[in-house]
Design an enzyme around this catalytic site. Structure first.
Site, PDB file in Angstrom:
ATOM      1  CG  HIS A   1      40.447  40.741  33.005  1.00 17.56           C
ATOM      2  ND1 HIS A   1      39.444  41.009  32.004  1.00 17.56           N
ATOM      3  CD2 HIS A   1      39.626  39.747  33.723  1.00 17.56           C
ATOM      4  CE1 HIS A   1      38.157  40.368  32.002  1.00 17.56           C
ATOM      5  NE2 HIS A   1      38.245  39.693  33.396  1.00 17.56           N
TER       6      HIS A   1
ATOM      7  CG  ASP B   1      36.854  41.133  27.676  1.00 20.83           C
ATOM      8  OD1 ASP B   1      37.568  41.857  28.340  1.00 20.83           O
ATOM      9  OD2 ASP B   1      36.387  41.563  26.619  1.00 20.83           O
TER      10      ASP B   1
END
Length: 556
Positions: free
Chosen positions: A529, A533
């Site tokens: 992450h 995204d």
């Protein structure tokens, strides 16, 4: 002619005569001192000493008789000759000159042609009459992450002659087994770590070579000293502070009185062995009176207590141990590295997972047609995984953000699309790489994957076969029938694709109240992450699904 010139010109004689070196050492020191510098510059045309400026002072830089072994760093000039090394060290306004009988700064490279790794080795010229000049060969560092290695097997025996380019032994690194080549002619006098030796630190001496065949017998019982175990120079231990010894004597009488108030009143002192024995038999230490120094509970106290109980407690303990039957399996180097890297990945990378179902009916039809062409041309058959690798590479070209890695200061986005393919072997998990997979045809990818998988099973992968990947594909569906799973990211990459098995399902058709059968294959993308995204990961999966469900677009 100076004594130093005489010694350097007759270096071969020094190998067999340590007395000459000892007798002439003082003269050699004076020759390198400041007082004789002018005579050196004027007299000898064979040895010319150049000077470099360090802190405003001239320091000898090199000697024409041994220029190849000279180096200047950290205010130090070191000149290494084939038989003796002279070290001149700058300290304040003076030069301290010394003679090093073992030129430990010399190093030779042992490597497999393309690996580019170096082997630490040292050439030593002993002043003892029983040890002739020899070379210590250290464990090489054959991969960027290697800290220790194993000796798979020696291809040369003690007493064999070795020549440059010949393979000495096979070294099991943290990722593969690599051949270690010799780059200097001589004789293998002693093998210190034999076949199967494990957990050998990088730089640790594994063998000895000599130049003369007659010197082999002198190393029959050779053992490296403690200072030779590692390539780093031996550091002198700091002297103990004198104040501690002086302070202990006056404090000694008051120590017992001062220590009693600080200890808890209910604390029971016992030896480690007594504590372990008490735990094994579930005996509270408070029930036992200690007979050791200052009331400590010792092993004899526990045994006496058990004897007084009629040995009821020890009879129950072995039953639990006897019920366990197990085998301790040695951990291979690849298993150690896999464990450490995956643990690092789960602890430091914020994983999240995206799963999508893909219809593979058209993919299976295209694969059948292409395999027919491959059979007629003598090529290798295509697997579903080969098509998955191609689709993943093309999806990375469309969404390059997923072809990246995280650093603390920036995100590095790669322009090459190199796909690692997870391969399970008896030794552990390997991830060989298919380079520039987006630019290669399906037949080329299929051939490379099969060759790399075979080399992984034979434990013969080279560093160039598994280094430099930017994305990983792990398939447990086809070979093992796993429906769906979440894979762990292979650092420093930012994503890995987990491929499940295809199964026939009933799905909605084109019309209302219409249904049809289709082969659906679930895939799960594990993302970092910090780099990818959620929307970016979903975009990549959308592109991947498009190539899988319309496979003819991969051929354009």
């Amino acid at each position: 002619m100076t004594y130093a010139t005489h010694v350097l010109r007759h270096s071969k004689k020094i190998r067999s005569s340590s007395n000459l070196l000892r007798h002439d050492s003082a003269i050699l020191v004076r020759w390198f001192s400041n007082g004789t510098r002018s005579s050196v510059e004027k007299g000898d045309d064979i040895l010319r000493c150049r000077f470099v400026s360090v802190g405003g002072h001239n320091i000898p830089k090199s000697f024409s008789g041994c220029n190849s072994g000279s180096a200047v760093s950290n205010n130090r000039c070191r000149a290494v000759s084939p038989t003796v090394s002279f070290v001149a060290t700058y300290n304040g306004n003076a030069l301290r000159n010394a003679i090093d009988p073992c030129a430990s700064t010399a190093s030779m490279a042992f490597m497999r042609g393309s690996s580019g790794s170096q082997v630490p080795s040292r050439r030593c010229f002993s002043t003892a009459s029983d040890l002739p000049p020899h070379q210590e060969i250290g464990m090489p560092s054959l991969s960027p992450t290697m800290t220790e290695g194993n000796i798979a097997r020696w291809l040369k025996k003690e007493g064999d002659k070795v020549s440059p380019g010949e393979v000495l032994c096979e070294v099991e690194t943290d990722k593969a087994t690599v051949e270690m080549e010799c780059m200097e002619e001589g004789y293998l006098a002693k093998i210190l770590r034999g076949d199967g030796a494990s957990s050998i630190k990088v730089g640790e001496v594994i063998a000895i070579t000599v130049e003369e065949e007659d010197d082999i017998a002198k190393f029959k019982d050779y053992q490296p000293s403690a200072s030779d175990a590692t390539p780093s120079p031996k550091a002198s231990p700091p002297p103990p502070p004198p104040k501690e010894e002086v302070a202990e004597k006056p404090v000694t009488p008051s120590e017992p009185k001062a220590s009693k108030p600080s200890a808890p009143a209910d604390r029971i002192f016992a030896s480690p062995l007594a504590r372990k024995l008490a735990e094994d038999h579930n005996i509270p230490l408070s029930n036992i009176k200690g007979t050791g120094p200052e009331g400590h509970v010792v092993k004899a106290d526990i045994e006496d207590y058990l004897a007084s109980r009629g040995k009821e407690a020890p009879a129950a303990a072995p039953k639990a141990d006897a019920a366990l039957d197990y085998t301790d399996i040695p951990v291979s180097q690849i298993r150690k590295v896999t464990a450490s890297r995956l643990l690092l990945s789960k602890q430091t990378i914020p994983h999240y997972y995206l799963t999508v179902d893909t219809c593979v009916d058209k993919l299976m039809e295209l694969r059948s047609q292409l395999n027919s062409l491959q059979e007629s041309s003598g090529g290798k058959k295509l697997s579903v995984n080969d098509l998955v690798i191609k689709a993943a590479a093309l999806a990375l070209r469309k969404v390059p953000q997923c072809n990246s890695s995280w650093t603390n200061d920036y995100i590095r986005q790669y322009h090459n699309i190199n796909i690692n393919v997870a391969v399970q072997t008896d030794n552990g998990l390997y991830v060989p790489v298919v380079r520039d997979a987006d630019k290669k045809g399906l037949s080329t990818i299929a051939e490379e994957v099969k060759n790399l998988a075979q080399k992984a099973k034979e434990n013969s992968l080279k560093p160039q076969d598994y280094e430099g990947g930017t994305f990983t594909v792990s398939n447990l569906g086809g070979p093992f029938g796993i429906k769906q799973f979440c894979a762990i990211i292979n650092p420093p990459q930012s994503a890995i694709l987990a491929v499940g098995s295809a199964e026939r399902r009933v799905i909605p058709g084109t019309g209302q109240d219409q249904y049809k059968f289709a082969s659906m294959m679930p895939v799960t993308l594990s993302c970092d992450h910090r780099v990818i995204d959620g929307a970016i990961g979903a975009e990549w999966l959308k592109a991947f699904k498009g190539y899988i469900e319309s496979p003819e677009s991969m051929l354009l």
